[in-house]
Design a protein around this motif. Structure first.
Motif, short mmCIF file in Angstrom:
data_model
loop_
_atom_site.label_atom_id
_atom_site.label_comp_id
_atom_site.label_asym_id
_atom_site.label_seq_id
_atom_site.Cartn_x
_atom_site.Cartn_y
_atom_site.Cartn_z
N GLY A 257 0.68 -1.37 0.26
CA GLY A 257 0.01 0.01 0.06
C GLY A 257 0.82 1.16 -0.11
O GLY A 257 1.92 1.30 -0.05
N ALA A 258 0.10 2.32 0.34
CA ALA A 258 0.72 3.70 0.11
C ALA A 258 1.74 4.04 1.55
O ALA A 258 1.65 3.37 2.50
CB ALA A 258 -0.35 4.95 0.02
N TYR A 259 2.51 4.88 1.16
CA TYR A 259 3.37 5.31 2.27
C TYR A 259 3.43 7.00 2.42
O TYR A 259 3.34 7.48 1.31
CB TYR A 259 4.66 4.74 2.21
CG TYR A 259 5.35 4.88 1.00
CD1 TYR A 259 6.25 6.07 0.86
CD2 TYR A 259 5.24 4.26 0.01
CE1 TYR A 259 7.10 6.24 -0.49
CE2 TYR A 259 6.03 4.60 -1.49
CZ TYR A 259 6.83 5.43 -1.58
OH TYR A 259 7.27 5.79 -2.54
N ARG A 260 3.90 7.51 3.63
CA ARG A 260 4.26 8.85 3.51
C ARG A 260 5.60 9.14 3.26
O ARG A 260 6.69 8.48 3.78
CB ARG A 260 3.82 9.32 5.12
CG ARG A 260 2.35 9.40 5.31
CD ARG A 260 2.14 9.65 6.71
NE ARG A 260 2.70 11.19 7.16
CZ ARG A 260 1.91 11.99 7.11
NH1 ARG A 260 0.73 12.28 6.51
NH2 ARG A 260 2.52 13.20 7.70
N SER A 261 5.80 10.08 2.40
CA SER A 261 7.08 10.70 1.93
C SER A 261 7.33 11.98 2.31
O SER A 261 6.39 13.02 2.21
CB SER A 261 7.45 10.66 0.45
OG SER A 261 8.55 10.92 0.09
#
Length: 400
Positions: A257-261
């Motif tokens: 899934g998505a992640y924070r950058s």
């Protein structure tokens, strides 16, 4: 304080979030407006409540044109509470149209900065449709005071010979945003060998390349568990027949899934050994010219990049003696490239990455301030003469 109105093509795009964080860190006050192209709570920005102009869909050009038209008509109402900005930034061609409408609302003299980090395939067509798209871009960008792009190959292969734009250029690479103390910016330690487990290839970010997915699938099956493929980010579901179903049927491939950058980058890159820095989406055009986010993210964290020979990414790595370069996009070639990797060869490749200056990969607080300072100069001065794009590769302005 510089007041910026930023028009984004996708409010859920992590790269938009990073750009807004950069502008805020540099001392600007930002109003964000744009379209939704899906949900992504991880793209939320503290202190920013975006103005939504509508919804668009991947791969639906006619729908996007309709949404832009509606947004332009509703713009006076949407921006009723927004004061006159010092500067408008338009992220891609769609938003350049909306930005021109906004300028007319604010009195006709607000400078526009055109930010173009991908060259859409429609702009590269040689037929009537392609010429019309390029003419539209040249018309909408005729008064732009600055062009921001992320790869010198975009200038060399598109903006200089084809676009019709005569605008000063700033090269702003897709580096990792790190706002801490410079003395703390050390490359992550190289991953230790995995004697009891497989090597892991990470494919992170915008997942839109069906060819990469199929190539990595075949490769990982051929290697019978010696390599695992780890996927993270936002899949472009319009580009796959059944992305989720495909992953479920893969014995050596997982999607997380998505992640924070940039907040999550250290943790997710610590779990892999190689970065997949290859993209065949719009093969031979945009994918050949770009320098992707994952290139900078992976190298920042000491992971070894894998790139396709003949691309701008491969040129970038070859100059620095980094990474593994794939000759042909075939499973046999990938097996030949990585099949003999062992702890020693991997440690040597990691060491070359770690030896690079962190400035190669990182955008710091001072860089944010320099960016806003450059934008402030544009907002406070008369239009500067356009730097011919033919000179852009020799004297790309700004931050790289």
């Amino acid at each position: 304080m510089l007041q910026i109105l930023y028009f984004a093509q996708d409010l859920a795009d992590p790269a938009v979030r990073r750009r807004i964080l950069m502008l805020k860190a540099g001392g600007a006050r930002v109003t964000l407006a744009g379209f939704r192209r899906g949900a992504n709570a991880l793209a939320a920005i503290e202190g920013i409540d975006p103005i939504e102009l509508g919804t668009t869909r991947d791969g639906r050009f006619a729908q996007r044109v309709s949404a832009i038209t509606k947004a332009c008509l509703s713009l006076p109402a949407k921006l009723r509470a927004v004061g006159r900005p010092d500067l408008i930034i338009a992220r891609n061609l769609d938003m350049l149209a909306v930005a021109n409408k906004a300028v007319s609302m604010f009195g006709g003299d607000v400078p526009i900065v055109y930010e173009c980090l991908d060259i859409h395939r429609l702009l590269l067509r040689k037929d009537v449709a392609g010429r019309a798209m390029r003419a539209s871009e040249a018309y909408l960008g005729r008064n732009a005071r600055l062009l921001i792009t992320s790869s010198p190959a975009f200038v060399e292969h598109y903006f200089r010979p084809l676009s019709g734009l005569e605008t000063p250029v700033m090269l702003l690479e897709n580096k990792v945003l790190e706002l801490g103390d410079r003395d703390c910016l050390q490359v992550s330690a190289a991953p230790t060998a995995r004697p009891d487990g497989p090597w892991r290839i990470g494919w992170f970010g915008a997942l839109r390349c069906r060819k990469s997915l199929e190539l990595l699938s075949t490769f990982s099956r051929r290697m019978e568990g010696r390599f695992e493929i780890v996927l993270r980010g936002r899949p472009a579901y319009s580009e796959f027949d059944d992305f989720d179903g495909f992953i479920r049927n893969e014995p050596h491939m997982t999607f997380h899934g998505a992640y924070r950058s940039p907040e999550d980058l250290g943790a997710i890159y610590d779990e892999i050994d190689f970065t997949w820095a290859i993209d065949f989406f719009e093969e031979g055009q945009n994918s050949k010219w770009l320098l992707p986010n994952r290139l900078y993210e992976g190298c920042r964290h000491g992971r070894v990049p894998i790139a396709m020979r003949g691309t701008e990414t491969a040129r970038f790595l070859a100059v620095r003696g980094l990474g593994f370069l794939l000759d042909e996009p075939e499973p046999d070639n990938l097996v030949s490239l990585l099949g003999a990797v062992d702890a020693n060869s991997h440690a040597d490749a990691c060491g070359r990455v770690a030896a690079c200056n962190t400035d190669t990969w990182v955008f710091r607080h001072t860089d944010c301030e320099n960016l806003v300072r450059r934008l402030s100069a544009i907002a406070s001065t008369a239009p500067e003469p356009a730097t011919p794009l033919s000179q852009a590769r020799q004297n790309e302005g700004g931050l790289s």
